[in-house]
Design an enzyme around this catalytic site. Structure first.
Site, mmCIF file in Angstrom:
data_model
loop_
_atom_site.group_PDB
_atom_site.id
_atom_site.type_symbol
_atom_site.label_atom_id
_atom_site.label_comp_id
_atom_site.label_asym_id
_atom_site.label_seq_id
_atom_site.Cartn_x
_atom_site.Cartn_y
_atom_site.Cartn_z
ATOM 1 C CG ASP A 1 8.063 -16.707 -2.161
ATOM 2 O OD1 ASP A 1 7.876 -15.477 -2.155
ATOM 3 O OD2 ASP A 1 9.189 -17.223 -1.994
ATOM 4 C CB SER A 2 4.065 -12.572 -0.719
ATOM 5 O OG SER A 2 3.405 -12.530 -1.977
ATOM 6 C CD GLU B 1 11.112 -7.796 -1.038
ATOM 7 O OE1 GLU B 1 11.108 -8.686 -1.922
ATOM 8 O OE2 GLU B 1 10.426 -7.862 -0.002
ATOM 9 C CE LYS C 1 9.492 -12.409 -7.500
ATOM 10 N NZ LYS C 1 10.107 -12.845 -6.230
ATOM 11 C CG ASP D 1 8.044 -15.682 -6.165
ATOM 12 O OD1 ASP D 1 9.039 -15.295 -6.811
ATOM 13 O OD2 ASP D 1 7.563 -15.052 -5.204
ATOM 14 C CD GLU E 1 13.111 -14.640 -2.557
ATOM 15 O OE1 GLU E 1 13.853 -14.900 -1.582
ATOM 16 O OE2 GLU E 1 11.905 -14.404 -2.442
HETATM 17 O O1 KIV Z 1 6.470 -13.055 -3.181
HETATM 18 C C1 KIV Z 1 6.244 -11.874 -3.508
HETATM 19 O O2 KIV Z 1 5.140 -11.365 -3.407
HETATM 20 C C2 KIV Z 1 7.372 -11.096 -4.039
HETATM 21 C C3 KIV Z 1 7.164 -9.630 -4.237
HETATM 22 C C4 KIV Z 1 7.064 -8.948 -2.945
HETATM 23 C C5 KIV Z 1 8.201 -9.022 -5.127
HETATM 24 O O3 KIV Z 1 8.408 -11.636 -4.280
#
Ligand code: KIV
Length: 264
Positions: free
Chosen positions: A45-46, A181, A112, A84, A114
């Site tokens: 989600d970056s 992280e 993934k 994500d 958080e």
């Molecule tokens: O969204 C992302 O790119 C991430 C990484 C930085 C681990 O969660």
């Protein structure tokens, strides 16, 4: 060339061999990363920051991640593909199942999420229903406003102990991977040694089982601020494939992350 699975990563951890991960958002870059031997690609989600130009990851939707997961899936043959779960897509059990199923149907091998203790039941629910989970602790960017900024986590004893116990609980609930992280290297080392599942670090020191970076940082195309834990490999190689080779080689040899990329 055999496909990377969670068993491959577990074996690498048990053999003490490091593995590599990068974010990817499209088929072309994903193809290059896959061919150069990156083991895991994350549709992160970056993308809210590096693709969409937002200040944080909160505007990203399940539809955004699903679209980019489809793109990345078409580019890869070998790497494990993680998608994500974006902000507020796993706040309730119903929402979680719908969001995770959507990402798996679009080509993810794993999702993934958080968060810590509050996610233990969610991780159990997903894994019992056949959806593999990568947990994410430390600086979890979806909570940036709660943290009051992108700040290193786990520096005081109480927070460090909380992160350790959350990691243990998430593993017990069925998580197959863990991202740590921006936490002190000593804390990441302790968690990596405590858990049986592989641990991937970003700003978490050299002792994690694997490392992940955002592709834009590695390729020197992030605008403005480059995080201290990251490294621009294009500036030393001048070529995308050579940059990825250098990243893979430095992670595997233990040269990256160095002291200057690490928090204490
Ligand atoms: O969204 C992302 O790119 C991430 C990484 C930085 C681990 O969660």
């Amino acid at each position: 060339m055999s496909k990377v699975t969670s068993s491959t990563l577990l074996k690498l951890k048990q053999q003490g061999q490091k593995f590599t991960a990068l974010t990817a958002y499209d088929a072309s870059f994903a193809g290059v990363f896959d061919q150069q031997g990156v083991d895991i690609l994350l549709v992160g989600d970056s993308m809210g920051m590096v693709l969409q130009g937002h200040d944080d990851t909160l505007p990203v939707t399940v539809a955004d991640i699903a679209y980019h997961t489809r793109c990345v899936r078409r580019g890869i043959n070998r790497a494990l593909l993680i998608a994500d779960m974006p902000f507020m897509s796993y706040a309730t059990p119903e929402q979680t199942m719908v969001s995770a199923a959507e990402l798996m149907r679009n080509g993810a091998n794993m999702v993934k999420l958080e968060g810590g203790l509050w996610l233990v039941d969610t991780v159990r629910m997903l894994t019992e229903r056949g959806i593999p989970v990568c947990a994410h602790l430390g600086l979890t960017p979806q909570s940036v406003h709660l943290f009051g900024g992108f700040k290193i986590q786990g520096r005081d004893v109480n927070n460090a102990e909380r992160i350790i116990s959350e990691a243990v609980e998430l593993e017990a609930a069925g998580a197959q991977l863990l991202v740590l992280e921006c936490i002190p290297a000593a804390l990441a080392k302790q968690i990596t040694a405590t858990l049986s599942i592989p641990v991937i670090g970003i700003g978490a020191g050299k002792d994690c089982d694997g490392q992940i970076l955002v592709m834009h940082d590695v390729l020197g195309i992030s605008s403005g601020y480059i995080p201290r834990f990251s490294k621009n490999y294009i500036s030393q190689t001048g070529d995308i494939r050579a940059a990825i080779d250098a990243y893979v080689e430095e992670v595997k040899s233990g040269a990256f992350p160095a002291e200057q990329h690490t928090f204490n």
